[in-house]
Design an enzyme around this catalytic site. Structure first.
Site, PDB file in Angstrom:
ATOM      1  N   CYS A  20       0.862  -1.180   0.000  1.00 36.40           N
ATOM      2  CA  CYS A  20       0.000   0.000   0.000  1.00 36.40           C
ATOM      3  C   CYS A  20       0.902   1.236   0.000  1.00 36.40           C
ATOM      4  CB  CYS A  20      -0.897  -0.004   1.233  1.00 36.40           C
ATOM      5  SG  CYS A  20      -1.855   1.515   1.416  1.00 36.40           S
TER       6      CYS A  20
ATOM      7  N   ASP B 211      -0.451  -5.773   0.307  1.00 38.76           N
ATOM      8  CA  ASP B 211      -1.736  -6.018  -0.351  1.00 38.76           C
ATOM      9  C   ASP B 211      -1.599  -7.307  -1.133  1.00 38.76           C
ATOM     10  OD1 ASP B 211      -3.191  -3.702   0.445  1.00 38.76           O
ATOM     11  OD2 ASP B 211      -2.168  -2.515  -1.079  1.00 38.76           O
TER      12      ASP B 211
END
Length: 146
Positions: free
Chosen positions: A44, A51
């Site tokens: 992120c 992620d």
């Protein structure tokens, strides 16, 4: 060929990754090649937290096909890349399309939820060829714990 048959380190970034392409063994034919990467990761750009996504890349080759080891290393180079889901998904599709020049390409990015909201991102180069057998990508939408 930079990677096939060689020892290759994971590139430090997507920009440093080199994708190898080989001649299409069936030029002039309309057929689909699919790569699934169910454990794709990036970071992120705001929090630096990981992620996770299940990527599915479908394409109809033109003169070349992407060599799978170089694709694996390219996708792995995103582990330390800070980018929003949309940037990663569309960027992968656009780079493959620009370099490989397939007849058609699509990518589905099925991102696992963070902050309670799953985000799925889809991109394609154009409408698929009319005579293409195009199976569903087979990744169900996120349904929570049951």
């Amino acid at each position: 060929m930079k990677h096939l048959g060689q020892t290759s380190a994971l590139p430090a970034s997507p920009e440093e990754a080199v994708l190898d392409y080989v001649p299409n063994p069936r030029p002039g034919r309309t057929y689909l090649i699919r790569f699934a990467a169910p454990e794709f990761t990036s970071l992120c750009p705001v929090t630096g937290q990981p992620d996770f996504a299940h990527l599915v890349i479908d394409y109809v080759p033109g003169e070349t096909i992407v060599e799978s080891k170089s694709l694996k290393l390219f996708l792995g180079s995103f582990r330390n890349h800070a980018g929003f889901h949309e940037d990663c998904t569309v960027g992968i599709g656009e780079r493959l399309f620009e370099e490989m020049r397939p007849v058609w390409l699509r990518i589905g990015g099925y991102w696992y939820p963070r902050g309670g909201i799953p985000i799925d991102v889809f991109w394609q180069s154009s409408a698929p060829p009319a005579d293409l057998w195009l199976p569903d990508q087979g990744v169900p939408g996120y349904r929570g714990r049951g």
